[in-house]
Design a protein around this motif. Structure first.
Motif, short mmCIF file in Angstrom:
data_model
loop_
_atom_site.label_atom_id
_atom_site.label_comp_id
_atom_site.label_asym_id
_atom_site.label_seq_id
_atom_site.Cartn_x
_atom_site.Cartn_y
_atom_site.Cartn_z
N PHE A 1 1.67 6.76 6.09
CA PHE A 1 2.82 6.15 5.41
C PHE A 1 3.88 5.75 6.45
N THR B 1 0.61 6.72 -6.98
CA THR B 1 -0.60 7.50 -7.27
C THR B 1 -0.56 8.92 -6.70
N HIS B 2 0.43 9.23 -5.85
CA HIS B 2 0.51 10.55 -5.24
C HIS B 2 1.97 11.04 -5.29
N TYR C 1 0.74 4.03 -2.95
CA TYR C 1 0.48 5.45 -2.69
C TYR C 1 1.54 6.32 -3.38
N TRP D 1 3.55 12.67 -1.79
CA TRP D 1 3.45 11.84 -0.59
C TRP D 1 4.42 12.33 0.49
N GLU E 1 0.80 -1.22 0.00
CA GLU E 1 0.00 0.00 0.00
C GLU E 1 0.84 1.28 0.00
N SER F 1 1.26 11.15 5.30
CA SER F 1 0.12 10.94 4.41
C SER F 1 -0.65 9.69 4.80
N ALA G 1 -1.80 6.63 3.85
CA ALA G 1 -1.37 5.84 2.70
C ALA G 1 -2.13 4.55 2.53
#
Length: 288
Positions: A261, A241-242, A238, A245, A234, A249, A251
């Protein structure tokens, strides 16, 4: 007027510690070099470890190529969703197999020769195997990241790539220690291979590698939330997709709420610590 310069004295304990560290590093490098020589003579194992995840990327990406838009949320394509799962599962599979070379050394008698050799520390055997497996995992990770970028998943920035390497290191370190412990605890390679087969795919399907958490049955969501692979997958997802980050965050989602995160990373460090604490007494008894 001349002044005498007092030379700093080095205690015998400091000399002994320096000598021990130097010998330990030398032994670890020699044993690690041996493993890489074996890899050079049998490169098919590395090739298979790279080709298999590439097949996963291509085949699963094609399988869900026409999935409805928005199925995964945020307009993310399945290829970008899948890439982190393939990265972590490939590293996990290689780490789970880390005990096999040690087990074969046991059965062929080479390990007994090492144990009676005048090594400064027998833990250099474990350190060499760990360095070897982590090196292979990072090579495979780099290959998958490049391949997934070519397939349209995108490429994280320098900071993101560094974070991915750290996450892969964390999951590989713990699973490698566990596999090496099993190599000394189990009677033979047949039993170790059986454990690998029984563990490998169930942990894959009981994680978020192939599907998001909210796609799963309630009981499987709890299992996936306890699976260390999820805590590696995960955060990497993240990152993909980000671009903005941070450690704070949010996450990942679990069955009991969202985690940041940094918290996911702490869980991986806790997993590594737990495995080392459990395995170390076993290794001490075997080495003794």
């Amino acid at each position: 007027m001349s002044q005498s310069i007092t030379q700093p004295t080095v205690s015998p304990n400091d000399r002994a510690n320096d000598r021990f560290i130097g010998e330990f590093v030398q032994e670890t490098l020699a044993l690690t070099t041996r493993l890489f020589i074996q890899l050079r003579r049998r490169p098919s194992s590395l090739a298979a470890g790279v080709i298999q995840p590439l097949m996963w990327l291509v085949l699963f990406g094609a399988l869900f190529y026409k999935a409805p838009e928005g199925l995964l949320g945020g307009g993310i394509s399945y290829g970008k969703f899948l890439a982190p799962g393939v990265i972590v599962f490939t590293a996990f599979s290689g780490a789970l197999n880390a005990g096999l070379p040690v087990m074969f050394d046991r059965e062929f008698g080479f390990l007994n020769r090492l144990l009676v050799a005048p090594l400064s520390s027998r833990f250099s055997i474990v350190a060499a195997s760990t360095i070897y497996i982590i090196s292979l995992a990072l090579i495979q990770t780099a290959t998958i990241v490049v391949a997934s970028a070519l397939l349209g998943a995108g490429l994280p920035g320098i900071g993101g790539l560094g974070a991915i390497a750290a996450i892969v290191f964390a999951i590989v370190f713990g699973v490698t220690a566990l596999s090496l412990g099993l190599a000394f605890a189990l009677p033979g390679h047949v039993e170790l291979i059986a454990v690998i087969f029984v563990t490998n795919l169930p942990l894959l399907f009981a994680s978020t590698a192939l599907a998001p958490l909210d796609f799963m049955a309630d009981w499987l969501q709890i299992v996936a939330s306890l699976n260390p692979l999820t805590y590696a997958i995960e955060p990497i997802r993240y990152i993909y997709t980000h671009a903005d980050w941070t450690l704070g965050s949010s996450a990942m989602q679990t069955a009991w709420g969202s985690l940041s995160f940094g918290t996911a990373m702490l869980v991986l460090v806790g997993f590594d610590t737990l495995v080392v604490v459990l395995v170390q007494p076993l290794l001490r008894r075997r080495f003794a």
